[in-house]
Design a protein around this motif. Structure first.
Motif, PDB file in Angstrom:
ATOM      1  N   THR A   1       1.864   2.811  -3.518  1.00 17.85           N
ATOM      2  CA  THR A   1       0.695   3.220  -4.119  1.00 17.85           C
ATOM      3  C   THR A   1       0.457   4.492  -3.475  1.00 17.85           C
ATOM      4  N   LEU A   2       0.484   4.558  -2.143  1.00 14.92           N
ATOM      5  CA  LEU A   2       0.103   5.844  -1.658  1.00 14.92           C
ATOM      6  C   LEU A   2       1.031   6.819  -1.760  1.00 14.92           C
TER       7      LEU A   2
ATOM      8  N   ARG B   1       0.872  -1.275   0.081  1.00 15.56           N
ATOM      9  CA  ARG B   1      -0.005   0.242  -0.029  1.00 15.56           C
ATOM     10  C   ARG B   1       0.721   1.185  -0.167  1.00 15.56           C
TER      11      ARG B   1
ATOM     12  N   ALA C   1      -0.075   3.106   7.396  1.00 16.48           N
ATOM     13  CA  ALA C   1       0.562   1.931   6.861  1.00 16.48           C
ATOM     14  C   ALA C   1       2.060   1.669   7.306  1.00 16.48           C
TER      15      ALA C   1
ATOM     16  N   GLN D   1      -3.180   8.274   5.853  1.00 10.61           N
ATOM     17  CA  GLN D   1      -3.070   6.589   5.363  1.00 10.61           C
ATOM     18  C   GLN D   1      -1.483   6.133   5.224  1.00 10.61           C
TER      19      GLN D   1
END
Length: 487
Positions: free
Chosen positions: A102-103, A99, A157, A153
């Motif tokens: 992508t983030l 993640r 993570a 986010q």
């Protein structure tokens, strides 16, 4: 090798747990064997003297192998537990790592959008309408909110990744601590390495370092054999390296680690490194000497001396007069003897003729573009290059035997040079990586790994040298061990 931050955790839980089960099964097998031996000891129905000795021996063996039960049992339990913990840690950290990639990419895009929105507000004209101002401010607010959301986010993570990574480290420390109990701690049961075991490990380490030195010398000798003292040392070390390679291949074959073909190839390359260059040089000297003697035989003595010189005539006739046994003896002396060209340059240096020595070396040795540099590097044999230069003259008598010897020397020299360079590079790479060790003092003698099939190999990702904790010789993890509290 430690985990890379924000990347998937290293490690193979299934492999670690499989190894743990293997150790547990060995512990169970020891328990069964101890029970059987105890039954022999307790058997008093048979009174024969031979049976009395058997019971005595069974008792001694039982006591010895029972000591190993805890080592296998604790190690198996530690690895099985760690494997399960590693799986859980990866289940938490690896998705977070995916993640994060992508983030972070989304965050870069959002930040660029926010910057554009801010520029849009700053660039509004003074006479902008209220609607335009409202739209620009709304776009800026939305863009900033998107950036804040993504940052939150990412923080979440990262927290999850750190949690998984921390769980892995905790589990690894616990596994190592448990294993150390049966290796160096309270449950060692007399199985701690003796002074002789430690001495063997030191000898093994010294051997590996010396082997690397010999392999490096084998490569350097190709270019620096002419250097006084250093050249001779390099040649001797290179020869020892070839001898080691020969012995290693024979030992590995005898232990069933390699097949007959691999052993034959390894021994062949070692012999080629020892004697190949001198053997090819002998063909070259023979071809040159035969052409000189044959040509001079068709001339008067005075004309022959004028054409070739007294020294060349003398050495050529001496070469032709050698018996096959003498030629073989000369070849077999090659590992510790430099070529005539190298000796000549070394002699010039010894006598203070540095300018002459340098000029001579310029014309004879790599690097290019010195005279004959390409030919000498390609064939790697002064005698062959000398023969090639000699046959560039006209009027030499070349019969079939001379031509054959000339061809063998030329083609063989290129092959030997290429084989030596390639083999030297491969041996050095294997020595440095540890993949070509002798193994005489290897894991077979280990109480923990011998019955389990020897060295485990590298199971990437275990953040601690657990196998070293068990045996002191093998790295289960592929990592570099525990350093200052970091795994």
């Amino acid at each position: 090798m430690s985990d890379t931050q924000w990347e998937e955790l290293d490690g193979e839980p299934g492999t670690v747990q499989a190894k743990g089960r293997s150790y547990t099964e060995l512990a169970e097998a020891i328990t069964r064997s101890v029970t059987t031996l105890q039954q022999i000891v307790d058997d008093t129905n048979t009174t024969a003297k031979s049976m009395e000795k058997t019971r005595k021996l069974a008792g001694e063996v039982r006591e010895d192998i029972e000591k190993a039960k805890d080592r296998y049992s604790y190690t198996g339990e530690a690895l099985t537990t760690y494997g399960a913990a590693l799986r859980s840690a990866k289940d938490e950290a690896d998705p977070a790592a995916a993640r994060l990639k992508t983030l972070r990419a989304d965050l870069e895009t959002a930040q660029a959008t926010a910057q554009s929105a801010e520029n849009g507000v700053d660039d509004l004209p003074k006479d902008a309408s209220d609607d335009d101002k409202t739209d620009a401010n709304r776009a800026q607010t939305n863009a900033n909110n998107a950036v804040s959301t993504l940052q939150g986010q990412i923080t979440q993570a990262e927290t999850e990744w750190n949690g998984g990574h921390g769980d892995k480290d905790t589990a690894a420390r616990s596994a190592v601590s448990k294993i150390e109990e049966v290796v160096t701690g309270d449950k060692v049961n007399g199985l701690k390495d003796s002074g002789w075991d430690k001495f063997k490990n030191v000898v093994k380490g010294i051997y590996k370092v010396f082997k690397i030195v010999c392999d490096i010398a084998g490569i350097l000798a190709i270019f620096l054999s002419w250097v006084p003292i250093l050249g001779q040392v390099l040649l001797v070390l290179a020869a020892i390296g070839s001898i080691i390679a020969i012995v290693e291949n024979i030992v590995k074959f005898s232990r069933g680690e390699i097949g007959f073909g691999a052993m034959l190839a390894g021994v062949g390359l070692g012999v080629l490194g020892l004697f190949g260059g001198k053997a090819i040089g002998s063909f070259a000297k023979y071809a040159k000497a035969r052409s000189v003697v044959s040509t001079a035989g068709r001339m008067s003595n005075t004309a022959a001396k004028a054409r070739f010189g007294k020294a060349l005539l003398k050495t050529s006739r001496k070469t032709m007069a050698m018996t096959k046994g003498q030629r073989v003896t000369e070849v077999l002396k090659s590992p510790f003897v430099r070529g005539a060209g190298d000796k000549a340059v070394a002699g010039m240096v010894k006598n203070g003729l540095y300018k002459n020595a340098f000029k001579s070396w310029q014309g004879a040795k790599f690097p290019m573009p010195y005279k004959d540099g390409a030919a000498r590097f390609a064939v790697g044999n002064d005698d062959v290059v000398d023969m090639m230069t000699h046959f560039s003259q006209t009027g030499l008598r070349i019969d079939r035997a001379t031509s054959n010897a000339q061809s063998i020397a030329t083609v063989g020299a290129v092959f030997v040079q290429g084989a030596n360079l390639t083999n030297g590079a491969v041996k050095l790479g294997n020595s440095i990586s540890g993949g070509d060790g002798w193994g005489i003092y290897g894991d077979g003698a280990s109480m923990a790994t011998g019955p389990a099939g020897g060295e485990w190999g590298k199971i990437i990702g275990l953040p601690g040298n657990i196998n070293n904790a068990v045996t002191g010789v093998s790295d289960v993890t592929g990592n570099n061990g525990y350093v200052a509290g970091k795994w």
